[in-house]
Design a protein around this motif. Structure first.
Motif, PDB file in Angstrom:
ATOM      1  N   PRO A  61       1.485 -74.497  -5.553  1.00 35.32           N
ATOM      2  CA  PRO A  61       2.006 -75.014  -4.282  1.00 35.32           C
ATOM      3  C   PRO A  61       2.180 -76.537  -4.309  1.00 35.32           C
ATOM      4  N   LEU A  62       3.323 -76.989  -3.835  1.00 36.74           N
ATOM      5  CA  LEU A  62       3.616 -78.424  -3.849  1.00 36.74           C
ATOM      6  C   LEU A  62       2.866 -79.195  -2.778  1.00 36.74           C
ATOM      7  N   ASN A  63       2.409 -78.500  -1.739  1.00 40.04           N
ATOM      8  CA  ASN A  63       1.678 -79.189  -0.673  1.00 40.04           C
ATOM      9  C   ASN A  63       0.166 -79.144  -0.901  1.00 40.04           C
ATOM     10  N   SER A  64      -0.237 -78.817  -2.100  1.00 35.33           N
ATOM     11  CA  SER A  64      -1.653 -78.693  -2.436  1.00 35.33           C
ATOM     12  C   SER A  64      -2.317 -80.066  -2.539  1.00 35.33           C
ATOM     13  N   ILE A  72      -0.789 -90.320  -6.684  1.00 36.30           N
ATOM     14  CA  ILE A  72      -1.079 -91.651  -6.133  1.00 36.30           C
ATOM     15  C   ILE A  72      -1.998 -92.412  -7.081  1.00 36.30           C
ATOM     16  N   LEU A  73      -3.024 -91.729  -7.588  1.00 36.59           N
ATOM     17  CA  LEU A  73      -3.960 -92.346  -8.533  1.00 36.59           C
ATOM     18  C   LEU A  73      -3.237 -92.810  -9.797  1.00 36.59           C
ATOM     19  N   PHE A  74      -2.364 -91.959 -10.335  1.00 37.14           N
ATOM     20  CA  PHE A  74      -1.605 -92.332 -11.535  1.00 37.14           C
ATOM     21  C   PHE A  74      -0.719 -93.550 -11.244  1.00 37.14           C
ATOM     22  N   GLY A  75      -0.067 -93.554 -10.086  1.00 34.86           N
ATOM     23  CA  GLY A  75       0.798 -94.683  -9.708  1.00 34.86           C
ATOM     24  C   GLY A  75       0.015 -95.979  -9.587  1.00 34.86           C
ATOM     25  N   CYS A  93       8.334 -88.679  -8.644  1.00 35.32           N
ATOM     26  CA  CYS A  93       7.791 -87.318  -8.718  1.00 35.32           C
ATOM     27  C   CYS A  93       7.102 -86.962  -7.397  1.00 35.32           C
ATOM     28  N   ARG A  94       6.338 -87.887  -6.878  1.00 32.42           N
ATOM     29  CA  ARG A  94       5.641 -87.658  -5.597  1.00 32.42           C
ATOM     30  C   ARG A  94       6.652 -87.435  -4.468  1.00 32.42           C
ATOM     31  N   LYS A  95       7.669 -88.271  -4.412  1.00 33.31           N
ATOM     32  CA  LYS A  95       8.694 -88.122  -3.359  1.00 33.31           C
ATOM     33  C   LYS A  95       9.435 -86.813  -3.501  1.00 33.31           C
TER      34      LYS A  95
END
Length: 100
Positions: A61-64, A72-75, A93-95
């Motif tokens: 699931p993408l909303n997981s 966010i951590l990787f960014g 990727c996040r967007k």
């Protein structure tokens, strides 16, 4: 760090062919921090990219809450390490995941 490097190389070449993508997520994420701590920032952030692709390919699931905080951590790690190309990837990727 050598163990993490070897693990990433095996995950990226052999394991993804022999195992379901879902089974490769945790070992991929486990290699991320040791690689960054060893100064292998390109390989460490590449592991973050691999985790993102594996997550998408596993059909989870993408909303997981399992994926967005990690992106966010990787960014943030990219910003801290002054790696703008990786930062653009994780932001995009996040967007994309938010918009799907």
């Amino acid at each position: 760090a050598l163990h993490a490097e070897t693990q990433v190389l095996l995950l990226g070449t052999v394991f993804v062919v022999l195992r379901p993508f879902r089974d490769c997520l945790e070992p991929t994420l486990d290699a991320y921090r040791p690689l960054l701590n060893a100064g292998k920032s390109m390989l460490g952030l590449g592991t973050g990219m691999a985790y993102s692709y594996l997550y998408l390919n596993a059909g989870l699931p993408l909303n997981s809450p399992l994926i967005e905080p990690k992106l966010i951590l990787f960014g943030e790690a990219c910003h801290r390490l002054q790696m703008p190309t990786f930062e653009v990837f994780f932001t995009a990727c996040r967007k994309m995941m938010i918009n799907l």
